[in-house]
Design a protein around this motif. Sequence first.
Motif, PDB file in Angstrom:
ATOM      1  N   GLY A  87       0.816  -1.098   0.023  1.00 30.30           N
ATOM      2  CA  GLY A  87      -0.153   0.024   0.195  1.00 30.30           C
ATOM      3  C   GLY A  87       1.280   1.693   0.094  1.00 30.30           C
ATOM      4  N   SER A  88       0.279   2.447   0.467  1.00 30.71           N
ATOM      5  CA  SER A  88       1.134   3.637   0.300  1.00 30.71           C
ATOM      6  C   SER A  88       0.144   4.663   1.518  1.00 30.71           C
ATOM      7  CB  SER A  88       0.624   4.412  -0.909  1.00 30.71           C
ATOM      8  OG  SER A  88      -0.733   4.885  -0.962  1.00 30.71           O
ATOM      9  N   PRO A  89       1.049   5.670   2.099  1.00 31.71           N
ATOM     10  CA  PRO A  89       0.759   6.421   2.681  1.00 31.71           C
ATOM     11  C   PRO A  89      -0.800   7.004   2.858  1.00 31.71           C
ATOM     12  CG  PRO A  89       2.758   6.827   2.801  1.00 31.71           C
ATOM     13  CD  PRO A  89       2.268   5.789   1.224  1.00 31.71           C
ATOM     14  N   ALA A  90      -1.443   6.818   1.531  1.00 33.53           N
ATOM     15  CA  ALA A  90      -2.546   7.676   0.966  1.00 33.53           C
ATOM     16  C   ALA A  90      -3.392   7.414   1.247  1.00 33.53           C
ATOM     17  CB  ALA A  90      -1.774   8.629  -0.330  1.00 33.53           C
ATOM     18  N   GLU A  91      -3.352   5.613   0.614  1.00 36.18           N
ATOM     19  CA  GLU A  91      -4.314   4.897  -0.170  1.00 36.18           C
ATOM     20  C   GLU A  91      -4.754   3.433   0.810  1.00 36.18           C
ATOM     21  OE1 GLU A  91      -2.472   4.055  -3.658  1.00 36.18           O
ATOM     22  OE2 GLU A  91      -2.972   6.046  -4.859  1.00 36.18           O
ATOM     23  N   PHE A  92      -6.113   2.750   0.147  1.00 34.11           N
ATOM     24  CA  PHE A  92      -6.008   1.405   0.778  1.00 34.11           C
ATOM     25  C   PHE A  92      -5.852   0.592   0.154  1.00 34.11           C
ATOM     26  CE2 PHE A  92      -9.744   4.582   2.704  1.00 34.11           C
ATOM     27  CZ  PHE A  92      -9.493   3.933   4.174  1.00 34.11           C
ATOM     28  N   ALA A  93      -5.074  -0.641   1.052  1.00 32.83           N
ATOM     29  CA  ALA A  93      -4.288  -2.204   0.541  1.00 32.83           C
ATOM     30  C   ALA A  93      -5.060  -3.117   0.565  1.00 32.83           C
ATOM     31  CB  ALA A  93      -3.743  -1.788   0.140  1.00 32.83           C
ATOM     32  N   GLU A  94      -5.607  -3.868   0.500  1.00 33.73           N
ATOM     33  CA  GLU A  94      -6.219  -5.045   0.807  1.00 33.73           C
ATOM     34  C   GLU A  94      -5.339  -6.734   0.271  1.00 33.73           C
ATOM     35  OE1 GLU A  94      -9.950  -5.251  -2.344  1.00 33.73           O
ATOM     36  OE2 GLU A  94     -10.889  -4.156  -0.910  1.00 33.73           O
ATOM     37  N   TYR A  95      -5.848  -6.721   1.779  1.00 32.07           N
ATOM     38  CA  TYR A  95      -4.959  -8.460   1.235  1.00 32.07           C
ATOM     39  C   TYR A  95      -5.956  -9.672   1.850  1.00 32.07           C
ATOM     40  CZ  TYR A  95      -1.046  -5.211   2.635  1.00 32.07           C
ATOM     41  OH  TYR A  95      -0.287  -4.515   2.314  1.00 32.07           O
ATOM     42  N   ARG A  96      -5.648 -10.760   1.069  1.00 28.57           N
ATOM     43  CA  ARG A  96      -5.981 -11.983   1.657  1.00 28.57           C
ATOM     44  C   ARG A  96      -4.983 -13.477   1.058  1.00 28.57           C
ATOM     45  NH1 ARG A  96      -8.095 -16.484  -2.128  1.00 28.57           N
ATOM     46  NH2 ARG A  96     -10.270 -16.616  -1.004  1.00 28.57           N
ATOM     47  N   PHE A  97      -5.642 -13.929   1.823  1.00 25.62           N
ATOM     48  CA  PHE A  97      -5.528 -15.246   2.272  1.00 25.62           C
ATOM     49  C   PHE A  97      -6.440 -16.868   2.433  1.00 25.62           C
ATOM     50  CE2 PHE A  97      -2.910 -18.752   5.236  1.00 25.62           C
ATOM     51  CZ  PHE A  97      -1.777 -19.027   4.159  1.00 25.62           C
ATOM     52  N   LEU A  98      -5.797 -18.057   1.593  1.00 24.29           N
ATOM     53  CA  LEU A  98      -6.531 -19.257   2.023  1.00 24.29           C
ATOM     54  C   LEU A  98      -5.881 -19.942   2.919  1.00 24.29           C
ATOM     55  CD1 LEU A  98      -9.383 -20.268   1.524  1.00 24.29           C
ATOM     56  CD2 LEU A  98      -7.984 -21.212  -0.834  1.00 24.29           C
ATOM     57  N   ASP A  99      -6.367 -19.882   4.031  1.00 20.89           N
ATOM     58  CA  ASP A  99      -5.850 -21.865   4.584  1.00 20.89           C
ATOM     59  C   ASP A  99      -6.473 -22.754   4.717  1.00 20.89           C
ATOM     60  OD1 ASP A  99      -4.497 -23.039   6.733  1.00 20.89           O
ATOM     61  OD2 ASP A  99      -5.324 -21.492   8.117  1.00 20.89           O
ATOM     62  N   ARG A 100      -5.767 -23.629   3.672  1.00 23.38           N
ATOM     63  CA  ARG A 100      -6.338 -25.174   3.736  1.00 23.38           C
ATOM     64  C   ARG A 100      -6.261 -25.636   4.881  1.00 23.38           C
ATOM     65  NH1 ARG A 100      -7.965 -24.932  -1.127  1.00 23.38           N
ATOM     66  NH2 ARG A 100      -6.612 -23.867  -3.337  1.00 23.38           N
ATOM     67  N   GLU A 101      -5.852 -25.505   5.651  1.00 20.43           N
ATOM     68  CA  GLU A 101      -5.933 -26.222   6.744  1.00 20.43           C
ATOM     69  C   GLU A 101      -6.987 -25.962   8.360  1.00 20.43           C
ATOM     70  OE1 GLU A 101      -1.164 -27.405   7.205  1.00 20.43           O
ATOM     71  OE2 GLU A 101      -1.050 -27.438   6.689  1.00 20.43           O
ATOM     72  N   GLY A 102      -6.725 -23.989   7.575  1.00 22.68           N
ATOM     73  CA  GLY A 102      -7.895 -23.796   8.995  1.00 22.68           C
ATOM     74  C   GLY A 102      -9.239 -24.898   9.337  1.00 22.68           C
ATOM     75  N   GLU A 103      -9.389 -24.376  11.349  1.00 20.10           N
ATOM     76  CA  GLU A 103     -10.491 -25.880  11.264  1.00 20.10           C
ATOM     77  C   GLU A 103     -11.772 -24.240  12.164  1.00 20.10           C
ATOM     78  OE1 GLU A 103      -8.979 -28.092  13.955  1.00 20.10           O
ATOM     79  OE2 GLU A 103      -7.972 -29.523  12.385  1.00 20.10           O
ATOM     80  N   SER A 104     -12.662 -25.121  11.899  1.00 21.28           N
ATOM     81  CA  SER A 104     -13.406 -23.653  13.173  1.00 21.28           C
ATOM     82  C   SER A 104     -13.499 -23.055  14.563  1.00 21.28           C
ATOM     83  CB  SER A 104     -14.865 -24.695  13.113  1.00 21.28           C
ATOM     84  OG  SER A 104     -14.804 -25.868  13.850  1.00 21.28           O
ATOM     85  N   SER A 105     -12.983 -24.136  15.272  1.00 22.11           N
ATOM     86  CA  SER A 105     -12.173 -23.632  15.901  1.00 22.11           C
ATOM     87  C   SER A 105     -10.027 -22.860  16.325  1.00 22.11           C
ATOM     88  CB  SER A 105     -11.505 -24.694  17.025  1.00 22.11           C
ATOM     89  OG  SER A 105     -10.376 -25.799  16.464  1.00 22.11           O
ATOM     90  N   ILE A 106      -9.808 -22.613  15.217  1.00 21.77           N
ATOM     91  CA  ILE A 106      -8.759 -22.226  14.689  1.00 21.77           C
ATOM     92  C   ILE A 106      -9.348 -20.337  14.707  1.00 21.77           C
ATOM     93  CG2 ILE A 106      -6.587 -21.375  13.426  1.00 21.77           C
ATOM     94  CD1 ILE A 106      -6.603 -24.404  12.695  1.00 21.77           C
ATOM     95  N   GLY A 107      -8.424 -19.045  15.244  1.00 16.36           N
ATOM     96  CA  GLY A 107      -8.446 -17.887  15.259  1.00 16.36           C
ATOM     97  C   GLY A 107      -7.312 -17.436  14.530  1.00 16.36           C
ATOM     98  N   TYR A 108      -6.908 -16.153  14.263  1.00 14.39           N
ATOM     99  CA  TYR A 108      -6.041 -15.696  14.016  1.00 14.39           C
ATOM    100  C   TYR A 108      -5.668 -14.345  14.856  1.00 14.39           C
ATOM    101  CZ  TYR A 108      -7.084 -18.814   9.702  1.00 14.39           C
ATOM    102  OH  TYR A 108      -7.051 -20.393   9.575  1.00 14.39           O
ATOM    103  N   GLU A 109      -4.439 -14.075  14.236  1.00 15.42           N
ATOM    104  CA  GLU A 109      -3.241 -12.853  14.756  1.00 15.42           C
ATOM    105  C   GLU A 109      -3.171 -12.504  13.862  1.00 15.42           C
ATOM    106  OE1 GLU A 109      -3.188 -12.801  19.021  1.00 15.42           O
ATOM    107  OE2 GLU A 109      -1.208 -12.718  18.152  1.00 15.42           O
ATOM    108  N   LEU A 110      -3.089 -10.888  12.907  1.00 15.62           N
ATOM    109  CA  LEU A 110      -1.737 -10.021  12.271  1.00 15.62           C
ATOM    110  C   LEU A 110      -1.169  -9.245  13.130  1.00 15.62           C
ATOM    111  CD1 LEU A 110      -1.931  -9.840   9.433  1.00 15.62           C
ATOM    112  CD2 LEU A 110      -3.201  -7.788   9.495  1.00 15.62           C
ATOM    113  N   GLU A 111      -0.133  -9.780  12.545  1.00 11.82           N
ATOM    114  CA  GLU A 111       1.461  -8.725  13.200  1.00 11.82           C
ATOM    115  C   GLU A 111       2.137  -7.553  12.286  1.00 11.82           C
ATOM    116  OE1 GLU A 111       4.720  -9.665  16.265  1.00 11.82           O
ATOM    117  OE2 GLU A 111       5.098 -10.690  14.118  1.00 11.82           O
TER     118      GLU A 111
END
Length: 270
Positions: free
Chosen positions: A232-256
């Motif tokens: 992204g940039s200081p003046a624009e929005f940026a979008e991110y996407r990830f497909l976790d094929r091993e994710g389960e319903s009891s799993i959560g996520y953190e973004l650092e």
Amino acid sequence: MRNSFIIRAIVTAAALCGCLAVLHLIGGWRKSPSPVAELTAATPPHHSLILPSKGDSIPPLRIESLPFVAFDNTCYSNTQADLSSCTGMLSGGEVREYRVVLEQVMGLQIEVEPRDPDLDLSFAVFGPEGDCRFGSDQQPAGWTERASLGQLDPGEYRLMVGGYSDNCGPYLLTVRAADAPIVEVSEATVRRGPNGTAVRWTSFGEVDLAHFSLFRISPDSRARVATFRGHGSPAEFAEYRFLDREGESSIGYELEAVARDGRREVFSIG
């Protein structure tokens, strides 16, 4: 007979002298210019460092709230100043001036990104009393100049952006508080489907961001599953996407979010 011969000789000599004079005059026209003339023709006009009258210059932009992000161009400023005493480098062309108003003690993060690969930028910060507080001209042409200033007292500061020598051009200026967040994250969602878990988020104000790290959180572990370089940039929005094929319903996520200077911020997702 003798007199006639003498007259013809005189006429012939006069004609030869006239021809030589004409040839000399033509040769003078065709002669190459002197080295001084060549240098004068090849050298562009030098920008005077004398400040123009107030009526000819663009008033400085007053920054009263942070963060501040703006596209600008020093070529349109019509104001000239010599920043070399503050930056330590040759900078004496057109500059764009900003007035930064601080209501309380705080630090500042300043970043000037050239939008022309041949533009070599510099900037300087002057205190309320007109003293030079900081000057930056460390990077080559096409590279971003950035700096973090320590705790500054309340008052009005002058921020001046210019180029190396008399260069000018377009740039993106960002001014933030030193303790501002690395990045703003919004619209963070987790959606589970037959092919895996889709994690999405949107960022804004990527000034200091180096990269994102995405962690999968379970009751007994925290594992990094992906790393994303900030795009992204200081003046624009940026979008991110990830497909976790091993994710389960009891799993959560953190973004650092990791800054260029090593600072880290953690955002919970889902």
